[in-house]
Write a protein that holds these residues in place. Structure first.
Motif, PDB file in Angstrom:
ATOM      1  N   MET A   1       0.962  -1.020   0.048  1.00  0.00           N
ATOM      2  CA  MET A   1      -0.036   0.424   0.136  1.00  0.00           C
ATOM      3  C   MET A   1       1.279   1.294   0.433  1.00  0.00           C
ATOM      4  O   MET A   1       0.951   2.177  -0.591  1.00  0.00           O
ATOM      5  CB  MET A   1      -0.988   0.012   1.289  1.00  0.00           C
ATOM      6  N   GLU A   2       1.976   1.595   0.519  1.00  0.00           N
ATOM      7  CA  GLU A   2       2.476   2.599   0.645  1.00  0.00           C
ATOM      8  C   GLU A   2       3.719   2.586  -0.194  1.00  0.00           C
ATOM      9  O   GLU A   2       3.849   3.517  -0.775  1.00  0.00           O
ATOM     10  CB  GLU A   2       4.472   1.804   2.440  1.00  0.00           C
ATOM     11  N   GLN A   3       3.959   1.507  -0.605  1.00  0.00           N
ATOM     12  CA  GLN A   3       4.925   1.601  -2.005  1.00  0.00           C
ATOM     13  C   GLN A   3       3.169   1.805  -3.039  1.00  0.00           C
ATOM     14  O   GLN A   3       4.306   2.848  -4.278  1.00  0.00           O
ATOM     15  CB  GLN A   3       4.701   0.015  -2.821  1.00  0.00           C
ATOM     16  N   LEU A   4       2.528   1.555  -3.013  1.00  0.00           N
ATOM     17  CA  LEU A   4       1.423   2.061  -4.553  1.00  0.00           C
ATOM     18  C   LEU A   4       2.014   3.553  -4.235  1.00  0.00           C
ATOM     19  O   LEU A   4       1.785   4.862  -5.453  1.00  0.00           O
ATOM     20  CB  LEU A   4      -0.417   1.485  -3.874  1.00  0.00           C
ATOM     21  N   GLN A   5       1.506   4.335  -2.267  1.00  0.00           N
ATOM     22  CA  GLN A   5       1.328   5.999  -2.588  1.00  0.00           C
ATOM     23  C   GLN A   5       3.029   6.628  -3.578  1.00  0.00           C
ATOM     24  O   GLN A   5       2.660   7.329  -3.515  1.00  0.00           O
ATOM     25  CB  GLN A   5       1.726   6.447  -1.263  1.00  0.00           C
ATOM     26  N   ASN A   6       3.615   5.889  -3.625  1.00  0.00           N
ATOM     27  CA  ASN A   6       5.813   6.005  -3.256  1.00  0.00           C
ATOM     28  C   ASN A   6       5.821   6.341  -4.740  1.00  0.00           C
ATOM     29  O   ASN A   6       5.538   7.174  -5.336  1.00  0.00           O
ATOM     30  CB  ASN A   6       6.289   5.177  -2.968  1.00  0.00           C
ATOM     31  N   ILE A   7       4.618   5.062  -5.573  1.00  0.00           N
ATOM     32  CA  ILE A   7       4.620   4.889  -6.885  1.00  0.00           C
ATOM     33  C   ILE A   7       3.770   6.172  -7.797  1.00  0.00           C
ATOM     34  O   ILE A   7       3.882   6.759  -8.583  1.00  0.00           O
ATOM     35  CB  ILE A   7       4.046   3.696  -7.306  1.00  0.00           C
ATOM     36  N   LYS A   8       2.846   6.572  -6.868  1.00  0.00           N
ATOM     37  CA  LYS A   8       1.615   7.536  -7.714  1.00  0.00           C
ATOM     38  C   LYS A   8       2.708   9.047  -8.012  1.00  0.00           C
ATOM     39  O   LYS A   8       2.159   9.297  -8.652  1.00  0.00           O
ATOM     40  CB  LYS A   8       0.733   7.558  -6.355  1.00  0.00           C
ATOM     41  N   GLN A   9       3.562   9.157  -6.252  1.00  0.00           N
ATOM     42  CA  GLN A   9       3.661  10.710  -6.174  1.00  0.00           C
ATOM     43  C   GLN A   9       4.883  10.392  -7.554  1.00  0.00           C
ATOM     44  O   GLN A   9       5.037  11.343  -8.232  1.00  0.00           O
ATOM     45  CB  GLN A   9       4.249  10.289  -5.111  1.00  0.00           C
ATOM     46  N   ARG A  10       5.726   9.453  -7.490  1.00  0.00           N
ATOM     47  CA  ARG A  10       7.296   9.170  -8.396  1.00  0.00           C
ATOM     48  C   ARG A  10       6.471   9.676 -10.171  1.00  0.00           C
ATOM     49  O   ARG A  10       7.157  10.084 -10.243  1.00  0.00           O
ATOM     50  CB  ARG A  10       7.400   8.377  -8.492  1.00  0.00           C
ATOM     51  N   PHE A  11       5.404   8.807 -10.176  1.00  0.00           N
ATOM     52  CA  PHE A  11       5.180   8.788 -11.215  1.00  0.00           C
ATOM     53  C   PHE A  11       4.123  10.030 -11.837  1.00  0.00           C
ATOM     54  O   PHE A  11       3.425   9.997 -12.494  1.00  0.00           O
ATOM     55  CB  PHE A  11       5.013   7.800 -11.802  1.00  0.00           C
ATOM     56  N   GLY A  12       3.751  11.246 -10.750  1.00  0.00           N
ATOM     57  CA  GLY A  12       2.212  11.581 -10.928  1.00  0.00           C
ATOM     58  C   GLY A  12       1.824  11.426 -11.201  1.00  0.00           C
ATOM     59  O   GLY A  12       0.583  11.882 -11.990  1.00  0.00           O
TER      60      GLY A  12
END
Ligand SMILES: Nc1ncnc2c1ncn2[C@@H]1O[C@H](COP(=O)(O)OP(=O)(O)OP(=O)(O)O)[C@@H](O)[C@H]1O
Ligand SMILES: [Mg+2]
Length: 412
Positions: A1-12
């Motif tokens: 879940m946390e990874q998903l948020q990170n990915i969203k942030q990283r890829f806008g």
């Protein structure tokens, strides 16, 4: 879940829709493997971020990532672009050329609009996917490459298979892991989130305060059909950000930016979501509505003119037909109640066959082809001849536009 948020942030990536999250999670999970992925979804839904995530989270991330828009490359050169050619392979092949499959060795190739690949290229692609081998155009030497392929399509590939335009074996090979991106209208909860993000981005870009939507405008935004999906939402947010002085935007203002929302008036026709035919049907309906409106306008203009010319004469005969025609819809269910203005109008019994269209209406071409040519010319004009943007605006691929320009011999 946390990874998903990170990915969203990283890829806008903005949005919390469950299906969007699942699509992103799928991309994250397949990234470390070499499995082929096929991303599907309507134009403008955000397919392009998926191959970027897959490449960025894979062991290939330090090698090349090459994105190829198969729809934008003319048929005659696509094999050479993808696989390279040898000097002298065809007129104009003055030197050897490396293709993308060689350039991207150890990296990732994103093949966008894969449905536009000619059949002969599909055969070459299947071979490289199955064996890692390919042959340059005009050569006989087999070359090895190690490339991960992610493909995307906004057309219905199974349908293309049925009509013989896409190879079934290639489809199964590419579609090992399918990732589907939902149309924006099916994740309405994300629409306002996206608007706010784009409004902030454009505020920064143009150095002005961000635009806000009042409550009614938010409802309007979320209920709109968004045929061009996130891309259209982004464009509209940019237009509003630039044009509107008043930064608090209400529903009336917003309405001006939303092209006719046909789905609301014609729910039955659009109920099949994902129907590839809907775009052309939508356009045809639009033409019909416009033509009907134009005919009514012409009739009205003629009527007003004649009334002005003989002020005292009672309205009858032809005029009565025109009026009746204007007020009757197709099954005659809508006939206005008599009111004071119409008391003077004497409507004669009308024989349907006696109703004549006005001259102007007859002259107006009803050919879809003529309208298509006109629209293509307009789109090219608007974008100063830039085919990429004209094609986007028309909702067709660059290649299709290219073909139509040739077919209709449009100069621009
Ligand atoms: N979830 C999202 N969050 C932020 N921006 C998004 C999101 N989805 C799409 N976008 C933006 O919307 C635009 C269109 O997306 P994209 O180019 O990926 O569409 P596409 O699915 O590839 O369309 P096409 O089939 O026409 O190529 C891009 O500018 C992209 O950055
Ligand atoms: Mg794309």
């Amino acid at each position: 879940m946390e990874q998903l948020q990170n990915i969203k942030q990283r890829f806008g990536i903005i949005g919390n829709n469950n299906q969007l999250n699942l699509a992103l999670q799928k991309a994250i999970r397949v990234a470390p493997t070499d499995i082929s992925v096929l991303v599907s979804g309507e134009s403008g839904v955000g397919k392009e971020v998926i191959p970027k995530i897959i490449h960025g989270l894979s062991h290939r991330k330090h090698a090349k990532y090459i994105a190829v828009n198969c729809g934008a490359i003319p048929e005659g050169t696509i094999d050479s672009e993808l696989f390279g050619h040898e000097k002298g392979a065809f007129t104009g092949a003055l030197a050897d050329r490396k293709g993308y499959f060689q350039e991207a060795d150890n990296g990732t190739i994103f093949l966008d609009e894969i449905g536009e690949l000619p059949i002969s290229t599909q055969v070459r692609l299947l071979r490289v996917l199955e064996t890692g081998e390919f042959i340059k155009v005009g050569s006989s030497k087999v070359i090895k490459t190690n490339v991960r392929v992610v493909a995307a399509s906004n057309i219905n590939i199974p349908q293309a298979i049925e009509s013989g335009k896409f190879r079934e074996d290639l489809f199964y090979r590419l579609n090992t892991v399918p990732i589907h991106m939902l149309p924006l209208r099916e994740r309405a909860g994300d629409i306002h989130l996206l608007f706010r993000k784009f409004a902030r981005d454009f505020a920064e870009k143009y150095r002005m305060p961000p635009v806000y939507l009042d409550e009614k405008a938010q409802v309007l935004l979320s209920n709109y059909r968004w045929p061009g999906n996130v891309r259209q939402l982004k464009n509209i947010t940019e237009q509003i950000s630039i044009i509107e002085k008043e930064r608090n935007v209400n529903a009336d203002i917003l309405q001006n930016y939303l092209p006719a929302n046909l789905s609301k008036n014609l729910p039955a026709i659009f109920s099949k979501s994902g129907d590839e035919g809907s775009f052309s049907t939508e356009r045809e309906i639009l033409y019909k509505v416009l033509f009907d409106m134009k005919r009514d306008m012409t009739d009205l203009k003629k009527l007003v003119l004649e009334i002005m010319e003989n002020k005292d004469a009672p309205i009858s005969g032809d005029h009565a037909n025109v009026i009746r025609n204007l007020y009757n819809d197709e099954d005659g269910s809508f006939i206005p109640k008599e009111n004071s203005a119409q008391k003077n109008i004497h409507i004669e019994p009308v024989n349907k066959n006696s109703i004549q269209d006005t001259e102007e209406y007859v002259e107006e071409s009803l050919s879809l082809e003529d309208k298509e040519i006109e629209l293509i010319k307009k789109a090219l004009d608007k974008h100063n001849g830039k085919r990429k943007y004209a094609a986007q605006e028309l909702g067709i691929s660059e290649r299709t536009l290219y073909r139509k320009i040739k077919e209709y011999e449009i100069k621009g």
